[in-house]
Design an enzyme around this catalytic site. Structure first.
Site, PDB file in Angstrom:
ATOM      1  N   GLY A   1      11.304  -3.092   4.160  1.00  0.00           N
ATOM      2  CA  GLY A   1      10.586  -4.148   4.215  1.00  0.00           C
ATOM      3  C   GLY A   1      10.709  -5.201   3.153  1.00  0.00           C
TER       4      GLY A   1
ATOM      5  N   CYS B   1       8.122  -0.141  -1.054  1.00  0.00           N
ATOM      6  CA  CYS B   1       7.119  -0.062  -0.080  1.00  0.00           C
ATOM      7  C   CYS B   1       7.263   1.141   0.579  1.00  0.00           C
ATOM      8  CB  CYS B   1       7.470  -1.234   1.103  1.00  0.00           C
ATOM      9  SG  CYS B   1       9.227  -1.273   2.046  1.00  0.00           S
TER      10      CYS B   1
ATOM     11  N   HIS C   1       0.842  -1.192  -0.175  1.00  0.00           N
ATOM     12  CA  HIS C   1      -0.127  -0.019   0.172  1.00  0.00           C
ATOM     13  C   HIS C   1       0.834   1.258  -0.121  1.00  0.00           C
ATOM     14  CE1 HIS C   1       0.856  -0.885   4.203  1.00  0.00           C
ATOM     15  NE2 HIS C   1       0.556   0.462   4.289  1.00  0.00           N
TER      16      HIS C   1
ATOM     17  N   HIS D   1      28.607  -5.499  -9.943  1.00  0.00           N
ATOM     18  CA  HIS D   1      29.651  -6.295  -9.063  1.00  0.00           C
ATOM     19  C   HIS D   1      28.913  -7.351  -8.336  1.00  0.00           C
ATOM     20  CE1 HIS D   1      33.268  -2.944  -8.139  1.00  0.00           C
ATOM     21  NE2 HIS D   1      32.531  -2.852  -9.457  1.00  0.00           N
TER      22      HIS D   1
HETATM   23  O1  LIG Z   1       1.576   2.134   6.239  1.00  0.00           O
HETATM   24  P1  LIG Z   1       2.325   1.262   7.535  1.00  0.00           P
HETATM   25  O2  LIG Z   1       1.712   0.212   7.808  1.00  0.00           O
HETATM   26  O3  LIG Z   1       2.138   2.646   8.697  1.00  0.00           O
HETATM   27  O4  LIG Z   1       3.777   1.226   7.295  1.00  0.00           O
HETATM   28  C1  LIG Z   1       4.077   0.156   5.981  1.00  0.00           C
HETATM   29  C2  LIG Z   1       5.390   0.398   5.879  1.00  0.00           C
HETATM   30  O5  LIG Z   1       6.392   0.085   6.841  1.00  0.00           O
HETATM   31  C3  LIG Z   1       7.406  -0.690   6.518  1.00  0.00           C
HETATM   32  O6  LIG Z   1       7.211  -1.816   7.273  1.00  0.00           O
HETATM   33  C4  LIG Z   1       7.334  -0.827   5.057  1.00  0.00           C
HETATM   34  O7  LIG Z   1       8.070   0.242   4.472  1.00  0.00           O
HETATM   35  C5  LIG Z   1       6.002  -0.547   4.761  1.00  0.00           C
HETATM   36  O8  LIG Z   1       5.655  -0.417   3.461  1.00  0.00           O
END
Ligand SMILES: O=P(O)(O)OC[C@H]1O[C@@H](O)[C@H](O)[C@@H]1O
Length: 151
Positions: free
Chosen positions: A71, A66, A9, A99
């Site tokens: 993540g 993300c 999302h 590399h």
């Molecule tokens: O929208 P919320 O759940 O706060 O944050 C989600 C993001 O936080 C991290 O885990 C990742 O980058 C993920 O996309």
């Protein structure tokens, strides 16, 4: 070159921008979702189909988005054969391929703008693994780590 892309999302909006840019620049893109904004979707679920597509060589390279890019990079590296890294500057975008044979670039949709992401992607997609002895030696060692440590 076939390119796979996925985003949760927090990366969905940038994924849509990236898909348009890739297509308008003649790249073949396979979109592994998310297909709609679901505010509590989880990046491990989102990355799995793209990581499997890299493993199965359905795609040659992947792009994952993300919120931070952290993540998806953590989750993607749990798949044997996936060499993912979070990138936010152009040197690493191409050097990581040249590399280290990086095959999945991860970017932060909440961190970077579309113009910079597009520069990173061009550097990533135009780069090739250089195959010099020291790069191949290190890659073989990475593959051995994978073999020895992945269950
Ligand atoms: O929208 P919320 O759940 O706060 O944050 C989600 C993001 O936080 C991290 O885990 C990742 O980058 C993920 O996309």
């Amino acid at each position: 070159m076939k390119i796979g892309i996925a985003a949760d999302h927090a990366g969905l909006e940038q994924k849509q921008n990236i898909v348009s840019l890739l297509k308008s620049n003649g790249y073949q893109v396979i979109d592994y979702g998310a297909d709609e904004f679901i505010p509590d979707d989880d990046y491990p679920d989102i990355i799995a189909p793209l990581a499997k597509a890299i493993q199965n060589q359905e795609v040659n390279r992947g792009i994952a988005v993300c919120g931070s890019g952290v993540g998806v990079s953590i989750a993607a590296n749990k798949f044997a054969g996936v060499r993912a890294a979070l990138v936010s500057e152009t040197y690493s975008a191409h050097q990581g391929v040249e590399h280290d044979d990086m095959n999945l670039i991860c970017v932060g949709g909440r961190v970077l703008g579309t113009s910079l992401i597009w520069e990173l992607l061009q550097a990533f997609l135009q780069a090739e693994f250089q195959g010099e002895e020291r790069f191949s030696r290190r890659l073989q060692k990475v593959l051995k780590l994978e073999k020895d440590n992945f269950k």
